[in-house]
Design an enzyme around this catalytic site. Structure first.
Site: not given
Ligand code: FMN
Length: 308
Positions: A70, A130, A217
């Site tokens: 968050s 959002c 993840g």
């Molecule tokens: C710590 C963190 C910050 C994130 N910040 C953004 C963000 O600023 N904008 C966005 O579109 N997605 C954001 N995401 C989402 C990731 O880009 C991604 O869509 C999501 O984590 C799923 O992919 P993953 O399982 O490979 O992490 C964030 C994810 C994490 C874990």
């Protein structure tokens, strides 16, 4: 690595593995850990009109087979990004996708207007997860009409390729994918994080300072694969797949589901070089499958019958 060369919305990519938004800072933070020139591309942390300080700590919680965050869209603001980060990023030969968000269509449009005047951006990625403050807090990502209005207003300003990043927190992804495509999106990326709650049973309080968080993840990969499959069948524009990709085989699975490229997010938290490692592993997978190009994997899921 020419087997991995591809294009996305007319942008040449050395490989189809892109660092995901929010897990790779502004790219520069990782320059001492890996060669940014080896990435297929990178998505910046979400950029807003004004700087945002983010949510109260704790902001991260390690869940079962995944991670919750968050962070609260903390960022330096679009003007500081253009003034301080982008000039340094221009030293690298890596396509930069500026991730953009806001709480009203005007916010998104204003951020993109500022970025349009800047050199060194390959395209935009709109984070639509959002609440729309002007329409009583409906999420842009869950209402097709609201999403279409947003994409239409940004499309009027954006001359560069426009990618819309969809949320998985919906009953059906197809109406959202179609609304974004019909309103002029050049590509879709999915998925963003899954709305979730972790509880400390002893204190009976949420584990995260903000209460709810976004789950990402390995835990989310099978759901993300299903959503990428459904979205890629619903629209004619390219889909970029992400959610739990941790190795080259995971990346191949998303391409087989219909994605034209992939993004790597949470894996970077335990292996900062993950996007480059995953591209190397994907290259080996393509070679072992005796394919000339990674593109030959895209949308090749074998089905005896349709999936219901
Ligand atoms: C710590 C963190 C910050 C994130 N910040 C953004 C963000 O600023 N904008 C966005 O579109 N997605 C954001 N995401 C989402 C990731 O880009 C991604 O869509 C999501 O984590 C799923 O992919 P993953 O399982 O490979 O992490 C964030 C994810 C994490 C874990």
């Amino acid at each position: 690595m020419s087997r991995l060369a591809t294009t996305l919305c007319g942008i040449p990519l050395k490989n189809p593995v892109i660092a995901a938004s929010g897990t790779f800072g502004y790219g520069l933070e990782f320059a001492s850990l890996l060669d940014l020139n080896k990435l297929g591309g990178l998505c910046t942390k979400g950029l807003s009109r004004e700087p945002i300080a983010g949510n109260p700590a704790p902001r991260l919680w390690e869940a079962e087979a995944g991670m919750m965050n968050s962070v609260g869209l903390q960022n330096v603001g679009v003007r500081a990004f253009v003034a301080d980060k982008l000039p340094k990023l221009r030293h690298y030969r890596v396509p930069v996708f500026a991730n953009v968000f806001g709480y009203a269509a005007d916010d998104y449009a204003e951020v993109v207007r500022v970025l349009e005047d800047a050199e060194g951006i390959a395209g935009y990625e709109l984070n639509v997860s959002c609440p729309n403050v002007k329409q009583g807090g409906i999420f842009f990502s869950s209402d097709p009409a609201c999403l279409a209005d947003l994409v239409t207003s940004v499309r009027r300003i954006a001359k560069r390729p426009l990618m819309v990043k969809l949320s998985p927190n919906v009953a059906k992804i197809e109406p959202l994918a179609q609304a974004a495509a019909d309103a002029g999106a050049d590509a879709l990326s999915l998925v963003n994080t899954f709305l979730s709650l972790a509880i400390d049973a002893k204190t009976r309080r949420p584990r995260l300072g903000n209460g709810f968080g976004g789950l990402s993840g390995p835990a989310v990969k099978p759901i993300a694969l299903r959503l990428v499959y459904e979205a890629s069948r619903a629209v004619a524009i390219p889909v970029i797949g992400l959610g739990g990709i941790a190795n080259g085989t995971d990346a191949a699975e998303f391409l087989i589901a219909g994605a034209q490229a992939v993004q790597v997010g949470t894996a970077t938290f335990w292996d900062p070089r993950a996007p480059v490692r995953i591209a190397r592993q994907l290259d080996r997978f393509v070679r072992d499958q005796r394919l000339q190009s990674v593109r030959q994997l895209i949308g090749t899921l074998q089905l005896k019958q349709g999936i219901h």
